[in-house]
Design a protein around this motif. Structure first.
Motif, PDB file in Angstrom:
ATOM      1  N   CYS A   1       4.312   1.265   8.732  1.00  0.00           N
ATOM      2  CA  CYS A   1       4.308   1.642   6.934  1.00  0.00           C
ATOM      3  C   CYS A   1       5.964   2.199   7.379  1.00  0.00           C
ATOM      4  CB  CYS A   1       3.062   2.375   7.274  1.00  0.00           C
ATOM      5  SG  CYS A   1       1.335   1.893   7.251  1.00  0.00           S
ATOM      6  N   GLN A   2       5.985   2.324   6.857  1.00  0.00           N
ATOM      7  CA  GLN A   2       7.604   3.058   6.065  1.00  0.00           C
ATOM      8  C   GLN A   2       7.692   3.887   5.242  1.00  0.00           C
ATOM      9  OE1 GLN A   2       9.872   2.134   9.288  1.00  0.00           O
ATOM     10  NE2 GLN A   2       8.295   0.498   9.564  1.00  0.00           N
TER      11      GLN A   2
ATOM     12  N   LEU B   1       1.013  -1.234  -0.748  1.00  0.00           N
ATOM     13  CA  LEU B   1       0.177   0.058   0.153  1.00  0.00           C
ATOM     14  C   LEU B   1       0.939   1.201   0.059  1.00  0.00           C
ATOM     15  CD1 LEU B   1      -3.983  -0.546   2.921  1.00  0.00           C
ATOM     16  CD2 LEU B   1      -2.686  -0.560  -0.262  1.00  0.00           C
ATOM     17  N   VAL B   2       0.818   2.057  -0.758  1.00  0.00           N
ATOM     18  CA  VAL B   2       0.952   4.007  -1.394  1.00  0.00           C
ATOM     19  C   VAL B   2       0.243   4.019  -0.636  1.00  0.00           C
ATOM     20  CG1 VAL B   2       2.490   4.809  -2.260  1.00  0.00           C
ATOM     21  CG2 VAL B   2       2.631   2.275  -2.818  1.00  0.00           C
ATOM     22  N   VAL B   3       0.482   5.467  -0.103  1.00  0.00           N
ATOM     23  CA  VAL B   3      -0.691   5.718   0.686  1.00  0.00           C
ATOM     24  C   VAL B   3      -0.179   7.170   0.843  1.00  0.00           C
ATOM     25  CG1 VAL B   3      -2.893   6.491   2.952  1.00  0.00           C
ATOM     26  CG2 VAL B   3      -1.672   4.096   2.452  1.00  0.00           C
ATOM     27  N   ARG B   4      -0.342   8.375   0.448  1.00  0.00           N
ATOM     28  CA  ARG B   4      -0.769   9.679   0.568  1.00  0.00           C
ATOM     29  C   ARG B   4      -1.992  10.425   1.161  1.00  0.00           C
ATOM     30  NH1 ARG B   4       3.515  13.191  -1.397  1.00  0.00           N
ATOM     31  NH2 ARG B   4       4.388  11.347  -2.914  1.00  0.00           N
ATOM     32  N   ALA B   5      -1.716  11.201   2.367  1.00  0.00           N
ATOM     33  CA  ALA B   5      -2.518  11.943   3.065  1.00  0.00           C
ATOM     34  C   ALA B   5      -1.826  13.384   3.166  1.00  0.00           C
ATOM     35  CB  ALA B   5      -3.161  10.834   4.012  1.00  0.00           C
TER      36      ALA B   5
ATOM     37  N   PRO C   1       4.071   7.378   2.688  1.00  0.00           N
ATOM     38  CA  PRO C   1       4.274   6.239   3.706  1.00  0.00           C
ATOM     39  C   PRO C   1       3.949   4.872   2.697  1.00  0.00           C
ATOM     40  CG  PRO C   1       3.273   7.922   4.323  1.00  0.00           C
ATOM     41  CD  PRO C   1       3.469   8.872   2.971  1.00  0.00           C
ATOM     42  N   GLN C   2       4.956   3.407   2.623  1.00  0.00           N
ATOM     43  CA  GLN C   2       4.334   2.570   2.320  1.00  0.00           C
ATOM     44  C   GLN C   2       4.095   1.117   3.190  1.00  0.00           C
ATOM     45  OE1 GLN C   2       7.851   1.612  -0.417  1.00  0.00           O
ATOM     46  NE2 GLN C   2       7.053   3.682  -0.779  1.00  0.00           N
ATOM     47  N   CYS C   3       3.350   0.612   2.808  1.00  0.00           N
ATOM     48  CA  CYS C   3       2.814  -0.344   4.098  1.00  0.00           C
ATOM     49  C   CYS C   3       2.725  -2.002   3.262  1.00  0.00           C
ATOM     50  CB  CYS C   3       1.394  -0.716   4.534  1.00  0.00           C
ATOM     51  SG  CYS C   3       1.082   1.790   5.358  1.00  0.00           S
ATOM     52  N   ALA C   4       3.468  -2.627   3.710  1.00  0.00           N
ATOM     53  CA  ALA C   4       3.011  -3.885   3.301  1.00  0.00           C
ATOM     54  C   ALA C   4       2.742  -4.935   3.815  1.00  0.00           C
ATOM     55  CB  ALA C   4       4.938  -4.628   3.190  1.00  0.00           C
ATOM     56  N   THR C   5       1.151  -5.900   3.305  1.00  0.00           N
ATOM     57  CA  THR C   5       0.853  -6.335   3.683  1.00  0.00           C
ATOM     58  C   THR C   5       0.769  -8.056   3.380  1.00  0.00           C
ATOM     59  OG1 THR C   5      -0.490  -6.524   1.918  1.00  0.00           O
ATOM     60  CG2 THR C   5      -1.455  -4.351   3.438  1.00  0.00           C
ATOM     61  N   THR C   6      -0.112  -8.860   4.375  1.00  0.00           N
ATOM     62  CA  THR C   6       0.012 -10.025   4.112  1.00  0.00           C
ATOM     63  C   THR C   6      -1.290 -10.549   4.309  1.00  0.00           C
ATOM     64  OG1 THR C   6       0.395 -10.388   6.493  1.00  0.00           O
ATOM     65  CG2 THR C   6       2.668 -10.246   5.251  1.00  0.00           C
ATOM     66  N   GLN C   7      -2.231 -10.084   4.211  1.00  0.00           N
ATOM     67  CA  GLN C   7      -3.218 -10.674   3.583  1.00  0.00           C
ATOM     68  C   GLN C   7      -4.255  -9.972   2.493  1.00  0.00           C
ATOM     69  OE1 GLN C   7      -5.344 -11.691   8.068  1.00  0.00           O
ATOM     70  NE2 GLN C   7      -3.496 -10.500   8.357  1.00  0.00           N
TER      71      GLN C   7
END
Length: 338
Positions: A159-160, A133-137, A168-174
């Protein structure tokens, strides 16, 4: 008689006096003095018979040096932050999407929130277990608002933000529905996310040199534009880019697991990790941007122009010679001087 005797004595003694001293100097004495004077000024006046071109020092010839790989961009100055604040205000004012401060959101859509309460909660669904996930707020006062992502089972996703210019980038596993919270501090903001590994809107980038240059545009506060690359692991990718109006385009290459391979790349990038690859083009200051991008494989180059092997120094057939030719001229008489 006395007068005659005086005249004879004068003839025997010979000429004397200053006039005789000047006239009787050895031959060449005066010329030697003149030559010495000219020699002293030889640094500015060429010797007779030597051209100015011959007298000039030869120019040094240096070999071309390969350009240095671009460095990571530095943090923005006050003027860049002001530009971003203006871009956010413009995005909020001209958004075609209604104000959304909670509820379900979909990827690659920018949502404005004009009536914030301080903490806003959204939901999003990921189809694949492994994703990024790449999130920009962002608000007019902050280019990156704090976010919290919660997995379907209730665990918090790490998220890093690897570099200041990245979202910010969030690696997901589900696979499933995730919760996304934004801490806005009561300020209006925009929100967008990209599910990089499962994003079906990623354009296919052709690594052939004959493929057209990619042209794209970015809205203010956008997460970026995604491209897929079908290149084998270990290949060398060449990246060329240009953007307007501020030359702020950033290109990041990811492998199939979401690991960053090359960051803010321009030039050569060795593709380590697991193929296939994805490329995310974004603006370093989250401003609106228009850009040109080329992604070419150097390891398996396609679309290159064919050229036959030539002998060094020869001119290929059918091409005009670069050698300058001139018609003979009649030599003009040369003055040699006295």
């Amino acid at each position: 008689m006395l007068t005659l005797l005086v005249a004879v004595l004068a003839a025997l003694v010979g000429p004397t006096g200053t006039a005789y001293a000047v006239a009787s100097q050895p031959a060449g004495t005066a010329k030697t003095t003149t030559t010495a004077t000219r020699t002293a000024g030889a640094s500015t006046t060429p010797t007779r018979g030597t051209s100015a071109a011959t007298a000039a020092k030869p120019k040094l010839v240096t070999k071309p040096v390969a350009p240095t790989k671009a460095q990571l961009p530095v943090r923005p100055k006050a003027d860049a932050k002001a530009l971003h604040s203006a871009a956010v205000r413009s995005a909020l004012a001209h958004s075609s999407v209604p104000s959304t401060c909670s509820g379900a959101v979909v990827a690659d859509t920018m949502y404005p929130c004009t009536t914030p309460a301080g903490t806003e909660t959204y939901t999003l669904t990921l189809p694949n277990a492994t994703d990024l996930l790449v999130v920009r707020a962002a608000s007019s006062s902050s280019s990156s608002l704090p976010i919290t992502v919660t997995a379907p089972g209730g665990s918090t996703v790490s998220c890093q933000q690897p570099y200041w210019f990245q979202a910010p980038q969030c690696a997901t596993t589900q696979a499933g529905t995730y919760t996304l919270q934004v801490q806005d501090g009561g300020n209006a903001f925009t929100l967008e996310y990209t599910a990089l590994l499962s994003d079906t809107s990623c354009a296919v980038a052709n690594p052939s040199f004959s493929s057209p240059t990619i042209q794209g545009s970015l809205a203010a506060d956008a997460t970026g534009n995604c491209y897929s690359l079908a290149i084998t692991s270990g290949s060398v990718l060449h990246v060329a880019l240009s953007s307007t109006p501020y030359q702020e385009l950033s290109v990041v290459v990811y492998d199939a697991t979401g690991a960053q391979i090359c960051v803010d790349d321009q030039g050569k990038c060795t593709l380590t990790g697991t193929a296939p690859y994805r490329v995310l083009a974004s603006d370093t200051n989250a401003n609106a941007d228009s850009y040109f991008l080329q992604l070419n494989s150097l390891s398996n180059p396609q679309g290159c122009l064919a050229a036959t092997q030539q002998t060094y120094g020869s001119v290929p057939a059918g091409r005009p010679s670069a050698q300058r030719t001139s018609s003979p001229r009649t030599a003009s008489p040369r003055r040699t001087g006295p």
